[in-house]
Design a protein around this motif. Structure first.
Motif, mmCIF file in Angstrom:
data_model
loop_
_atom_site.group_PDB
_atom_site.id
_atom_site.type_symbol
_atom_site.label_atom_id
_atom_site.label_comp_id
_atom_site.label_asym_id
_atom_site.label_seq_id
_atom_site.Cartn_x
_atom_site.Cartn_y
_atom_site.Cartn_z
ATOM 1 N N TYR A 53 0.781 -1.225 0.000
ATOM 2 C CA TYR A 53 0.000 0.000 0.000
ATOM 3 C C TYR A 53 0.817 1.281 0.000
ATOM 4 O O TYR A 53 0.278 2.338 -0.320
ATOM 5 C CB TYR A 53 -0.977 0.003 1.175
ATOM 6 C CG TYR A 53 -2.057 -1.024 0.992
ATOM 7 C CD1 TYR A 53 -3.085 -0.821 0.078
ATOM 8 C CD2 TYR A 53 -2.041 -2.216 1.700
ATOM 9 C CE1 TYR A 53 -4.066 -1.776 -0.115
ATOM 10 C CE2 TYR A 53 -3.024 -3.175 1.523
ATOM 11 C CZ TYR A 53 -4.032 -2.947 0.609
ATOM 12 O OH TYR A 53 -5.009 -3.898 0.426
ATOM 13 N N LYS A 57 3.165 1.430 -4.525
ATOM 14 C CA LYS A 57 2.364 2.469 -5.183
ATOM 15 C C LYS A 57 3.168 3.731 -5.488
ATOM 16 O O LYS A 57 2.774 4.511 -6.343
ATOM 17 C CB LYS A 57 1.156 2.822 -4.325
ATOM 18 C CG LYS A 57 0.147 1.702 -4.289
ATOM 19 C CD LYS A 57 -1.111 2.118 -3.618
ATOM 20 C CE LYS A 57 -2.069 0.954 -3.637
ATOM 21 N NZ LYS A 57 -3.399 1.323 -3.984
ATOM 22 N N LYS A 58 4.283 3.946 -4.798
ATOM 23 C CA LYS A 58 4.986 5.223 -4.917
ATOM 24 C C LYS A 58 6.388 5.115 -5.502
ATOM 25 O O LYS A 58 6.936 6.110 -5.954
ATOM 26 C CB LYS A 58 5.085 5.901 -3.550
ATOM 27 C CG LYS A 58 3.746 6.288 -2.986
ATOM 28 C CD LYS A 58 3.918 6.984 -1.666
ATOM 29 C CE LYS A 58 2.554 7.364 -1.105
ATOM 30 N NZ LYS A 58 2.641 8.000 0.196
#
Length: 65
Positions: A53, A57-58
């Protein structure tokens, strides 16, 4: 706490790379990951959840093995 997803991990602060070896044997480098994000990852109870999460995602990654 053991992870059902992550076997081992190592952080290289000089290059801001987090190397994760999965239980499957696959090895990935997560790139340009700041040390403060690694410190959060290191201290969370669920590393797999944090990986999915936040990190995935980054931050971009490359498969090493």
């Amino acid at each position: 706490m053991p992870s059902s997803v992550i076997h081992t991990y190592v952080y290289f602060p000089q290059t801001e790379i987090l190397r994760i070896t999965y239980q499957s044997g696959a090895v990935y480098d997560y790139l340009e990951l700041p040390e403060d994000v690694f410190e959060r990852f290191r201290t969370v109870q669920s590393k797999g959840r944090f990986l999915n999460y936040v990190i995935k995602k980054k931050f971009s990654c490359c498969k090493i093995k």
